[in-house]
Design a protein around this motif. Sequence first.
Motif, PDB file in Angstrom:
ATOM      1  N   UNK A 324      41.434  29.899 118.718  1.00 64.09           N
ATOM      2  CA  UNK A 324      42.236  28.808 118.170  1.00 64.09           C
ATOM      3  C   UNK A 324      43.410  29.341 117.343  1.00 64.09           C
ATOM      4  N   UNK A 325      43.141  30.348 116.528  1.00 66.46           N
ATOM      5  CA  UNK A 325      44.212  30.901 115.702  1.00 66.46           C
ATOM      6  C   UNK A 325      45.295  31.529 116.570  1.00 66.46           C
ATOM      7  N   UNK A 326      44.896  32.261 117.598  1.00 61.59           N
ATOM      8  CA  UNK A 326      45.880  32.891 118.481  1.00 61.59           C
ATOM      9  C   UNK A 326      46.778  31.836 119.133  1.00 61.59           C
ATOM     10  N   UNK A 327      46.182  30.803 119.675  1.00 61.82           N
ATOM     11  CA  UNK A 327      46.962  29.758 120.338  1.00 61.82           C
ATOM     12  C   UNK A 327      47.865  29.032 119.340  1.00 61.82           C
ATOM     13  N   UNK A 328      47.404  28.904 118.128  1.00 59.90           N
ATOM     14  CA  UNK A 328      48.210  28.272 117.083  1.00 59.90           C
ATOM     15  C   UNK A 328      49.437  29.124 116.764  1.00 59.90           C
ATOM     16  N   UNK A 329      49.236  30.432 116.647  1.00 61.56           N
ATOM     17  CA  UNK A 329      50.342  31.331 116.302  1.00 61.56           C
ATOM     18  C   UNK A 329      51.330  31.464 117.461  1.00 61.56           C
ATOM     19  N   UNK A 330      50.803  31.752 118.624  1.00 64.07           N
ATOM     20  CA  UNK A 330      51.666  32.116 119.755  1.00 64.07           C
ATOM     21  C   UNK A 330      52.210  30.915 120.527  1.00 64.07           C
ATOM     22  N   UNK A 331      51.437  29.831 120.586  1.00 64.49           N
ATOM     23  CA  UNK A 331      51.827  28.700 121.424  1.00 64.49           C
ATOM     24  C   UNK A 331      51.946  27.385 120.661  1.00 64.49           C
ATOM     25  N   UNK A 332      51.909  27.479 119.321  1.00 66.34           N
ATOM     26  CA  UNK A 332      52.075  26.298 118.470  1.00 66.34           C
ATOM     27  C   UNK A 332      51.017  25.219 118.713  1.00 66.34           C
ATOM     28  N   UNK A 333      49.866  25.615 119.245  1.00 66.67           N
ATOM     29  CA  UNK A 333      48.778  24.658 119.464  1.00 66.67           C
ATOM     30  C   UNK A 333      48.202  24.229 118.117  1.00 66.67           C
ATOM     31  N   UNK A 334      47.764  22.994 118.049  1.00 65.42           N
ATOM     32  CA  UNK A 334      47.188  22.487 116.804  1.00 65.42           C
ATOM     33  C   UNK A 334      45.822  23.122 116.556  1.00 65.42           C
ATOM     34  N   UNK A 335      45.596  23.544 115.325  1.00 65.53           N
ATOM     35  CA  UNK A 335      44.276  24.018 114.928  1.00 65.53           C
ATOM     36  C   UNK A 335      43.346  22.833 114.724  1.00 65.53           C
ATOM     37  N   UNK A 336      42.061  23.053 114.944  1.00 61.07           N
ATOM     38  CA  UNK A 336      41.068  22.057 114.564  1.00 61.07           C
ATOM     39  C   UNK A 336      41.307  21.710 113.095  1.00 61.07           C
ATOM     40  N   UNK A 337      41.550  20.446 112.813  1.00 62.76           N
ATOM     41  CA  UNK A 337      41.912  20.034 111.456  1.00 62.76           C
ATOM     42  C   UNK A 337      40.817  20.328 110.443  1.00 62.76           C
TER      43      UNK A 337
END
Length: 355
Positions: A324-337
Motif C-alpha cells: 500500500x505504501x509503495x503504491x501510494x508513493x509511486x502511483x498516488x494510490x490512496x492509503x487505507x484511511x
Amino acid sequence: MQDYLIVGLGLAGISFCEVLEEKGKTFTVITDHSQVASNVAGGLYNPVILKRFTLAWNAAEQLREALPFYKRLEKKLNCTLDYKLPVLRRFASVEEQNSWFEKTEQPGLDQFLSPEIVTNTNTAIKAAYGYGEVVDTGRIDTKTLLEKYQTYLETRQLLTLAHFDFSELKIHEDHIAYKTMRARRIVFATGFGLKNNPYFNYLPLNGTKGELLTIKAEELKEEKVIKSSVFIIPLGGDLYRVGATYKWKDKTNTPTQEARIELLEKLERFLNCPYEVVDHVAGIRPTVADRRPLVGQHPTYDSLYVLNGFGSRGVLIGPYASYQLYEHIENKAALDSEMNIARFTKKHFKTALDL
C-alpha cells in the motif's frame, strides 16, 4: 542517487525492501538492531482475535498478501520460513463453546473458524471442554528470516550497520541526503525507535513490552498451537514458545522475573507434564492506541515516509502495508484511511514540535 533509503530492518523494513526489489527500485538499508521485537516475536499468523472470537482488522486481505510473500522469500533465501500450524483455542467452559458455535456462522469468521469441537487427546494438557480450531494459520520463523535477509543484503552491499544520526539528514526539495548517500525518498521502519525520530515522534506510538519463554517439554508431544491464557507454539525438538505478556510502562528489552512468573503461572493452569525453561526474551511491540498501523507521508516534508505500528501482527500486516505504501508513493494510490498517518492531523505535529 538511489530511489529509497530505508531505516530499520525488522518485519516492516524487510517487507518494504521486497516490494522495492519486485518493482525494480534501488535502495540502501541502515539499521543498528536496537529494536528487537521482530527478532523475538512468536511469529504466529492468525486472522482471529481469540480472546473474543473476532476477526482481526483486514485479516483476510492481509493473509492473501502474506502467504505468497513468504513463499517467495523462502525460495529467494533458500530456507523454510512458513510452518503451517493449526491453532486450537482451549475452551474453559460450555459457555465458551456456545459462543464459538455462534461465531462460526458469522460472515468473514466462517472461513476461519471450524464448526467442530476438537476433543483433547493429549494427556499432557488439561482441556476438558476441548478446543475450537482456527484454519489458515501458522508460524513464520522471524529469527531465521532476519538473519538470512541481513546476509542477503550484505552480500549485495545494500546494508549499512550503524546508528542513524538525524543531525546528518539533509532534506532538499526533490531528495534527501544522509552523509554520502542520496535518495529520492526515505522510509523509517524502526519500530519503537520511532519515539526518537524528531520528524515522526508526534505520532501516538505507545510501545508494549512483550516477554516470551522457550520451554523444553519432552512429554508434551504437541504439534498444534494451543491458545489458552497463553500461547504454546511448537518449535520442533520438544521445544515450545510460550507467551506473551503485555506491559505498558516498562520500555526496556530486558527480561523480568515478574513476567517469567506470570507466564509460568498461566502455563501451569493447563499444562500437565514436566518442562524446563531454556530461554527468556523480551521486546517492545510498536503499538498504537487505535490498534492500526502508522503508514504514510510526513505532513510537511514530502520525501519522508513512515512504515510502523504493526503491534503483535507484523507478519501479517507487513506485506499488506508495504504494498500500500509503495503504491501510494509511486502511483498516488490512496492509503487505507485507517492506517494513514493523516488521521493524526498537523495540529498533533505542531503541538509535538512546540513541546
